[in-house]
Enzyme design. Structure first.
Site, PDB file in Angstrom:
ATOM      1  N   ARG A  59       0.814  -1.211   0.000  1.00  0.00           N
ATOM      2  CA  ARG A  59       0.000   0.000   0.000  1.00  0.00           C
ATOM      3  C   ARG A  59       0.855   1.272   0.000  1.00  0.00           C
ATOM      4  NH1 ARG A  59      -2.950  -3.880   1.249  1.00  0.00           N
ATOM      5  NH2 ARG A  59      -1.169  -4.544   2.472  1.00  0.00           N
ATOM      6  N   THR A  60       1.764   1.389   0.964  1.00  0.00           N
ATOM      7  CA  THR A  60       2.536   2.632   1.076  1.00  0.00           C
ATOM      8  C   THR A  60       3.412   2.845  -0.153  1.00  0.00           C
ATOM      9  OG1 THR A  60       2.545   2.428   3.483  1.00  0.00           O
ATOM     10  CG2 THR A  60       4.152   3.920   2.507  1.00  0.00           C
ATOM     11  N   LYS A  87      26.488  -4.278  -0.810  1.00  0.00           N
ATOM     12  CA  LYS A  87      27.953  -4.246  -0.752  1.00  0.00           C
ATOM     13  C   LYS A  87      28.436  -3.569   0.531  1.00  0.00           C
ATOM     14  CE  LYS A  87      28.433  -3.917  -5.806  1.00  0.00           C
ATOM     15  NZ  LYS A  87      28.945  -3.084  -6.925  1.00  0.00           N
ATOM     16  N   ARG A 109      11.338   3.848   3.636  1.00  0.00           N
ATOM     17  CA  ARG A 109      10.896   2.965   4.721  1.00  0.00           C
ATOM     18  C   ARG A 109      12.106   2.136   5.146  1.00  0.00           C
ATOM     19  NH1 ARG A 109       5.583  -0.743   4.896  1.00  0.00           N
ATOM     20  NH2 ARG A 109       4.772   1.336   5.332  1.00  0.00           N
ATOM     21  N   HIS A 139       4.795   6.680  11.319  1.00  0.00           N
ATOM     22  CA  HIS A 139       4.308   6.438   9.956  1.00  0.00           C
ATOM     23  C   HIS A 139       3.410   7.620   9.588  1.00  0.00           C
ATOM     24  CE1 HIS A 139       3.313   4.538   6.327  1.00  0.00           C
ATOM     25  NE2 HIS A 139       2.918   3.354   6.744  1.00  0.00           N
TER      26      HIS A 139
END
Length: 308
Positions: A59-60, A87, A109, A139
């Site tokens: 969703r986000t 890396k 995120r 959030h």
């Protein structure tokens, strides 16, 4: 952060705590304007945006992508699985690189709480940072789409009785929402297992049994049980959780006629909510997902407003 002619201007969006009430209301109203065709975005130049998702998201992540495409932005492809993070590159150096390449905005995120502090305090990163979720911290874009959904329904927040239900200590959604809803005048209740409640939440509301308040509520905000953050805690019974703490048909039938049901999703059907209630008449779960696109358009516009 500032307001000019009713329009919000932000350097970054990392936490609800850093927004004023006026900025919050400005963003959700702007989101509604985009939704209803009353607003258009007129870019001053080409803008570039990168979405850096180091945790799984549907969703986000996709909501931000749709918002960015609706605004006519250029998306910089980024896949954490094939990036130089593998890396050993740090998040800071990854964002520093994208900033140097010309990314105006980085939506991030990340599993680390407060990951964004080094990015916004460094003085060397020119990209605006939008927090798409930091561990069990904040959030903000989810909180704003939740607020937009409530505001569409009631037109205000003052004295609304709202229960935030479930996995409270692990939920960044709960933390963002409890802070701002209290500030906007809502009356908050918390329900769910006592071991998933923290006394730090007492300043925002009180912990109660869901059956003691279900018939008084205006908004039921369910939370996903975050199995991935429980680190092998004691065995969990879906049926037992649903019976004791979930939104069952019996509890749904106790809700007031004008009450609404919300959930940030993904939904554990049959756990936080009975399967057939996800799309029931009082449910706004799908509306929340739709509103996410428009409020994220408002957020992106706000961080681009003062960029030359």
């Amino acid at each position: 952060m500032s307001m000019l002619n009713g329009q919000v201007s932000l350097q970054n969006l990392v936490s609800m705590e850093l927004l004023t009430n006026e900025e919050v209301l400005g963003l959700i109203r702007r989101g509604s304007d985009f939704k209803n065709g009353r607003a258009t975005f007129k870019p001053k130049r080409q803008y570039f945006v990168a979405n850096l998702f180091f945790e799984s998201s549907t969703r986000t992540h996709k909501s931000f992508e749709v918002a960015e495409m609706r605004l006519g932005l250029n998306l910089i492809d980024f896949d954490a699985k094939t990036s130089s993070v593998n890396k050993g590159e740090t998040l800071y150096d990854t964002v520093l690189t994208l900033s140097a390449l010309g990314a105006d905005v980085c939506v991030i995120r990340h599993p680390d709480v407060d990951y964004y502090k080094q990015l916004v305090e460094s003085g060397h990163i020119n990209s605006a940072i939008i927090n798409g979720g930091d561990g069990s911290g904040q959030h903000p874009s989810q909180s704003l789409l939740d607020l937009m959904t409530i505001y569409e329904e009631f037109g205000h927040f003052e004295q609304l009785k709202i229960a935030i239900c479930g996995d409270l200590t692990h939920s960044r959604v709960a933390k963002s929402n409890m802070q701002i809803l209290k500030r906007l005048g809502a009356e908050l209740y918390f329900t769910g297992p006592a071991e998933w409640y923290s006394e730090e939440f007492d300043v925002y509301g009180r912990h109660v049994a869901i059956d003691d308040v279900i018939d008084e509520l205006d908004v039921v905000m369910l939370l996903r049980v975050q199995h991935e953050r429980h680190d092998g805690e004691t065995s969990f019974s879906k049926e037992s959780y649903n019976s004791q703490f979930g939104l069952t048909q019996a509890r749904y039938d106790c809700l007031k006629d004008q009450a609404i049901v919300m959930h940030p999703a993904p939904v554990n059907r049959g756990v936080e909510i009975d399967d057939h209630l996800v799309e029931a008449p009082k449910s706004r779960i799908v509306a929340q997902m739709a509103n996410g696109v428009f409020v994220r358009m408002a957020i992106i516009e706000a961080v681009l407003r003062d960029r030359a």
